[in-house]
Design a protein around this motif. Sequence first.
Motif, PDB file in Angstrom:
ATOM      1  N   THR A 118       0.552   3.013  -4.706  1.00 47.08           N
ATOM      2  CA  THR A 118       0.005   2.533  -3.439  1.00 47.08           C
ATOM      3  C   THR A 118       1.080   1.829  -2.617  1.00 47.08           C
ATOM      4  O   THR A 118       1.140   1.993  -1.398  1.00 47.08           O
ATOM      5  CB  THR A 118      -1.209   1.600  -3.635  1.00 47.08           C
ATOM      6  OG1 THR A 118      -0.845   0.518  -4.468  1.00 47.08           O
ATOM      7  CG2 THR A 118      -2.388   2.338  -4.221  1.00 47.08           C
ATOM      8  N   THR A 119       1.952   1.099  -3.277  1.00 40.85           N
ATOM      9  CA  THR A 119       3.049   0.433  -2.570  1.00 40.85           C
ATOM     10  C   THR A 119       3.997   1.467  -1.965  1.00 40.85           C
ATOM     11  O   THR A 119       4.365   1.377  -0.795  1.00 40.85           O
ATOM     12  CB  THR A 119       3.826  -0.500  -3.519  1.00 40.85           C
ATOM     13  OG1 THR A 119       2.938  -1.507  -3.997  1.00 40.85           O
ATOM     14  CG2 THR A 119       5.000  -1.148  -2.811  1.00 40.85           C
ATOM     15  N   LYS A 120       4.367   2.455  -2.753  1.00 40.73           N
ATOM     16  CA  LYS A 120       5.322   3.463  -2.286  1.00 40.73           C
ATOM     17  C   LYS A 120       4.762   4.356  -1.191  1.00 40.73           C
ATOM     18  O   LYS A 120       5.519   4.901  -0.395  1.00 40.73           O
ATOM     19  CB  LYS A 120       5.797   4.315  -3.462  1.00 40.73           C
ATOM     20  CG  LYS A 120       6.687   3.535  -4.418  1.00 40.73           C
ATOM     21  CD  LYS A 120       7.062   4.374  -5.613  1.00 40.73           C
ATOM     22  CE  LYS A 120       7.911   3.579  -6.582  1.00 40.73           C
ATOM     23  NZ  LYS A 120       8.252   4.388  -7.774  1.00 40.73           N
TER      24      LYS A 120
ATOM     25  N   SER B  89      -0.607   0.753  -8.768  1.00 42.49           N
ATOM     26  CA  SER B  89      -0.061  -0.237  -7.843  1.00 42.49           C
ATOM     27  C   SER B  89       1.266   0.249  -7.260  1.00 42.49           C
ATOM     28  O   SER B  89       1.504   0.140  -6.053  1.00 42.49           O
ATOM     29  CB  SER B  89       0.139  -1.572  -8.563  1.00 42.49           C
ATOM     30  OG  SER B  89       0.746  -2.504  -7.701  1.00 42.49           O
TER      31      SER B  89
ATOM     32  N   ALA C 144       6.929  -1.849   3.483  1.00 39.31           N
ATOM     33  CA  ALA C 144       6.120  -0.767   4.047  1.00 39.31           C
ATOM     34  C   ALA C 144       6.931   0.040   5.056  1.00 39.31           C
ATOM     35  O   ALA C 144       6.843   1.262   5.098  1.00 39.31           O
ATOM     36  CB  ALA C 144       4.862  -1.333   4.693  1.00 39.31           C
TER      37      ALA C 144
ATOM     38  N   VAL D 187       0.770  -6.036   1.364  1.00 39.78           N
ATOM     39  CA  VAL D 187       1.997  -5.249   1.318  1.00 39.78           C
ATOM     40  C   VAL D 187       3.011  -5.898   2.241  1.00 39.78           C
ATOM     41  O   VAL D 187       2.714  -6.187   3.400  1.00 39.78           O
ATOM     42  CB  VAL D 187       1.740  -3.786   1.761  1.00 39.78           C
ATOM     43  CG1 VAL D 187       3.025  -2.990   1.768  1.00 39.78           C
ATOM     44  CG2 VAL D 187       0.704  -3.134   0.859  1.00 39.78           C
ATOM     45  N   ASP D 188       4.199  -6.122   1.724  1.00 36.60           N
ATOM     46  CA  ASP D 188       5.278  -6.684   2.522  1.00 36.60           C
ATOM     47  C   ASP D 188       5.614  -5.711   3.649  1.00 36.60           C
ATOM     48  O   ASP D 188       5.910  -4.554   3.398  1.00 36.60           O
ATOM     49  CB  ASP D 188       6.494  -6.911   1.627  1.00 36.60           C
ATOM     50  CG  ASP D 188       7.668  -7.538   2.349  1.00 36.60           C
ATOM     51  OD1 ASP D 188       7.535  -7.888   3.538  1.00 36.60           O
ATOM     52  OD2 ASP D 188       8.729  -7.679   1.715  1.00 36.60           O
TER      53      ASP D 188
ATOM     54  N   THR E  50       9.229   2.556   3.463  1.00 39.49           N
ATOM     55  CA  THR E  50       8.613   3.685   2.772  1.00 39.49           C
ATOM     56  C   THR E  50       8.894   4.951   3.555  1.00 39.49           C
ATOM     57  O   THR E  50       8.670   5.011   4.747  1.00 39.49           O
ATOM     58  CB  THR E  50       7.088   3.468   2.652  1.00 39.49           C
ATOM     59  OG1 THR E  50       6.855   2.268   1.938  1.00 39.49           O
ATOM     60  CG2 THR E  50       6.423   4.621   1.915  1.00 39.49           C
TER      61      THR E  50
END
Length: 99
Positions: free
Chosen positions: A78-80, A75, A28, A23-24, A31
């Motif tokens: 999970t990123t958000k 995906s 992150a 994750v960048d 968020t």
Amino acid sequence: MKDAPADVLADAVRRVAAGEPVVDPVLAAATPAAGESPLTARERDVLIAARSSATVAEIAARLYLAEGTVRNYLSGATTKTGTRNRMEALRVADERGWL
């Protein structure tokens, strides 16, 4: 991460190849900690369907989606949520009242 230095990008590729999430950190940090849900309606649907520990194939069948589409929604969720996997994403989204 495509703008990252070559050594950082190479490390990220190795981690993904090893099955680890990447994750960048800038993404992150952006968020939201709480408040309005960043999840789309479909990402919420897929996370809710994942509550029963269903497989991607089972979720896809239940929601009339392709398996690849389910993976994409998971995906995105999970990123958000800034998490590493769908169960963590489910927990965070539930705790924040996004489901």
